[in-house]
Design a protein around this motif. Structure first.
Motif, PDB file in Angstrom:
ATOM      1  N   ARG A  21       0.868  -1.188  -0.028  1.00 13.47           N
ATOM      2  CA  ARG A  21      -0.062   0.021   0.077  1.00 13.47           C
ATOM      3  C   ARG A  21       0.816   1.207  -0.092  1.00 13.47           C
ATOM      4  NH1 ARG A  21      -3.587  -2.143   4.620  1.00 13.47           N
ATOM      5  NH2 ARG A  21      -4.590  -3.719   3.317  1.00 13.47           N
ATOM      6  N   PHE A  22       2.195   1.006   0.539  1.00 15.85           N
ATOM      7  CA  PHE A  22       3.020   2.309   0.329  1.00 15.85           C
ATOM      8  C   PHE A  22       3.508   2.489  -0.943  1.00 15.85           C
ATOM      9  CE2 PHE A  22       2.801   1.292   4.761  1.00 15.85           C
ATOM     10  CZ  PHE A  22       3.171   2.279   5.583  1.00 15.85           C
ATOM     11  N   PHE A  23       3.758   1.308  -1.614  1.00 16.16           N
ATOM     12  CA  PHE A  23       4.228   1.483  -3.025  1.00 16.16           C
ATOM     13  C   PHE A  23       3.575   1.610  -4.278  1.00 16.16           C
ATOM     14  CE2 PHE A  23       7.284  -0.454   0.115  1.00 16.16           C
ATOM     15  CZ  PHE A  23       8.205   0.435   0.115  1.00 16.16           C
ATOM     16  N   ARG A  24       2.192   1.173  -3.995  1.00 17.27           N
ATOM     17  CA  ARG A  24       1.433   0.987  -5.119  1.00 17.27           C
ATOM     18  C   ARG A  24       1.229   2.416  -5.828  1.00 17.27           C
ATOM     19  NH1 ARG A  24      -1.744  -3.171  -2.870  1.00 17.27           N
ATOM     20  NH2 ARG A  24      -0.805  -5.127  -3.537  1.00 17.27           N
ATOM     21  N   PRO A  25       0.855   3.253  -5.195  1.00 19.73           N
ATOM     22  CA  PRO A  25       0.663   4.754  -5.906  1.00 19.73           C
ATOM     23  C   PRO A  25       1.799   5.072  -6.499  1.00 19.73           C
ATOM     24  CG  PRO A  25       0.026   4.602  -3.431  1.00 19.73           C
ATOM     25  CD  PRO A  25       0.745   3.614  -3.772  1.00 19.73           C
ATOM     26  N   GLN A  26       2.812   5.039  -6.176  1.00 23.15           N
ATOM     27  CA  GLN A  26       4.147   5.270  -7.177  1.00 23.15           C
ATOM     28  C   GLN A  26       4.297   4.308  -8.382  1.00 23.15           C
ATOM     29  OE1 GLN A  26       5.974   7.891  -6.825  1.00 23.15           O
ATOM     30  NE2 GLN A  26       7.594   7.750  -8.090  1.00 23.15           N
ATOM     31  N   ASN A  28       1.771   3.065  -9.871  1.00 27.01           N
ATOM     32  CA  ASN A  28       0.718   3.472 -10.770  1.00 27.01           C
ATOM     33  C   ASN A  28       0.798   4.599 -11.417  1.00 27.01           C
ATOM     34  OD1 ASN A  28      -0.755   1.449 -10.024  1.00 27.01           O
ATOM     35  ND2 ASN A  28      -2.077   2.506  -8.349  1.00 27.01           N
ATOM     36  N   LEU A  29       1.483   5.552 -10.958  1.00 26.02           N
ATOM     37  CA  LEU A  29       1.899   7.002 -11.401  1.00 26.02           C
ATOM     38  C   LEU A  29       2.749   6.575 -12.669  1.00 26.02           C
ATOM     39  CD1 LEU A  29       2.787   9.315  -8.541  1.00 26.02           C
ATOM     40  CD2 LEU A  29       1.004   9.544 -10.291  1.00 26.02           C
ATOM     41  N   HIS A  30       3.647   5.434 -12.572  1.00 24.15           N
ATOM     42  CA  HIS A  30       4.588   5.311 -13.739  1.00 24.15           C
ATOM     43  C   HIS A  30       4.211   4.149 -14.534  1.00 24.15           C
ATOM     44  CE1 HIS A  30       8.106   7.718 -12.603  1.00 24.15           C
ATOM     45  NE2 HIS A  30       7.698   7.505 -11.191  1.00 24.15           N
ATOM     46  N   GLU A 108      10.860   8.619  -4.490  1.00 23.56           N
ATOM     47  CA  GLU A 108       9.879   8.355  -3.717  1.00 23.56           C
ATOM     48  C   GLU A 108       9.765   6.786  -3.236  1.00 23.56           C
ATOM     49  OE1 GLU A 108       7.300  10.425  -3.031  1.00 23.56           O
ATOM     50  OE2 GLU A 108       8.540  11.925  -4.018  1.00 23.56           O
ATOM     51  N   MET A 109      10.356   5.936  -3.736  1.00 22.81           N
ATOM     52  CA  MET A 109      10.344   4.544  -3.185  1.00 22.81           C
ATOM     53  C   MET A 109      11.239   4.524  -1.705  1.00 22.81           C
ATOM     54  SD  MET A 109       8.513   2.958  -4.838  1.00 22.81           S
ATOM     55  CE  MET A 109       8.143   1.583  -6.077  1.00 22.81           C
ATOM     56  N   GLU A 110      12.354   5.255  -1.867  1.00 25.41           N
ATOM     57  CA  GLU A 110      13.009   5.427  -0.491  1.00 25.41           C
ATOM     58  C   GLU A 110      12.207   6.150   0.552  1.00 25.41           C
ATOM     59  OE1 GLU A 110      15.620   5.114   2.420  1.00 25.41           O
ATOM     60  OE2 GLU A 110      15.653   3.779   0.479  1.00 25.41           O
ATOM     61  N   LYS A 111      11.380   7.038  -0.097  1.00 25.03           N
ATOM     62  CA  LYS A 111      10.567   7.844   0.977  1.00 25.03           C
ATOM     63  C   LYS A 111       9.446   6.841   1.702  1.00 25.03           C
ATOM     64  CE  LYS A 111      10.645  12.500  -0.781  1.00 25.03           C
ATOM     65  NZ  LYS A 111       9.902  13.576  -1.343  1.00 25.03           N
ATOM     66  N   ASN A 112       9.014   6.030   1.023  1.00 23.50           N
ATOM     67  CA  ASN A 112       8.126   4.948   1.204  1.00 23.50           C
ATOM     68  C   ASN A 112       8.627   3.952   2.499  1.00 23.50           C
ATOM     69  OD1 ASN A 112       5.873   5.743  -0.009  1.00 23.50           O
ATOM     70  ND2 ASN A 112       6.323   4.673  -1.834  1.00 23.50           N
ATOM     71  N   TYR A 113       9.980   3.666   2.225  1.00 23.42           N
ATOM     72  CA  TYR A 113      10.772   2.879   3.060  1.00 23.42           C
ATOM     73  C   TYR A 113      10.778   3.459   4.412  1.00 23.42           C
ATOM     74  CZ  TYR A 113      11.996  -0.859  -0.110  1.00 23.42           C
ATOM     75  OH  TYR A 113      11.793  -2.095  -0.962  1.00 23.42           O
ATOM     76  N   GLN A 114      11.128   4.882   4.150  1.00 24.20           N
ATOM     77  CA  GLN A 114      11.438   5.716   5.363  1.00 24.20           C
ATOM     78  C   GLN A 114      10.110   5.832   6.269  1.00 24.20           C
ATOM     79  OE1 GLN A 114      14.227   6.839   6.466  1.00 24.20           O
ATOM     80  NE2 GLN A 114      15.472   5.995   4.948  1.00 24.20           N
ATOM     81  N   ARG A 115       8.821   5.901   5.611  1.00 23.64           N
ATOM     82  CA  ARG A 115       7.645   5.783   6.327  1.00 23.64           C
ATOM     83  C   ARG A 115       7.345   4.566   7.117  1.00 23.64           C
ATOM     84  NH1 ARG A 115       3.710   6.864   1.489  1.00 23.64           N
ATOM     85  NH2 ARG A 115       2.336   6.883   3.260  1.00 23.64           N
TER      86      ARG A 115
END
Length: 140
Positions: A21-26, A28-30, A108-115
């Motif tokens: 759920r953290f990664f799917r939006p990114q 989908n954007l790509h 953005e993927m790294e930001k999701n890992y951070q979250r």
């Protein structure tokens, strides 16, 4: 009758779904599927690989891998070439466009890992990853 123990496989699937759920939006954007992103990420980390190696590392069945690679190649993200010494063997690598795709998504993927890490804590996340690596090594 004793109650059954908690289901390891179900808990793993539920945890995977929560993480995705953290990664799917990114993704989908790509306009990428989870499988396509796994292939891009593995090729970025490992470099050029044979189809069967890539399928194993990405946890994608070989018949499904053919479709994933066909779409990635159609979109200009991967290239495939036959090995000179054995024309039956095919090597897959990221194209320049695939490298750019990885680079544009990495922040953005790294930001999701951070979250995720912020919610779990650095130590717990490291422990979880280590335990999952150990579980991968368990033999049936």
């Amino acid at each position: 009758m004793p109650s059954p123990r908690p289901s390891l496989t179900l808990t793993l699937l539920q945890a995977r779904e929560t993480a995705m759920r953290f990664f799917r939006p990114q993704l989908n954007l790509h306009d990428l599927t989870e499988q396509q992103w796994r292939v891009i990420r593995i090729l970025r980390q490992q470099g050029e690989l044979e189809n069967h190696q890539l399928a194993r590392l990405a946890c994608i069945l070989k018949p499904s891998m053919s479709g994933v690679l066909a779409r990635l190649q159609r979109d200009g993200l991967v290239g495939r070439r036959r090995m000179l010494e054995d024309q039956r063997r095919v090597l897959v690598s990221l194209t320049e466009q695939g490298e750019q795709c990885f680079a544009s998504m990495s922040l953005e993927m790294e930001k999701n890992y951070q979250r995720i890490q912020q919610q779990m804590g650095e130590e717990k996340l490291a422990t979880l990853l280590e335990l999952l690596r150990e579980l991968r090594g368990v033999k049936p």
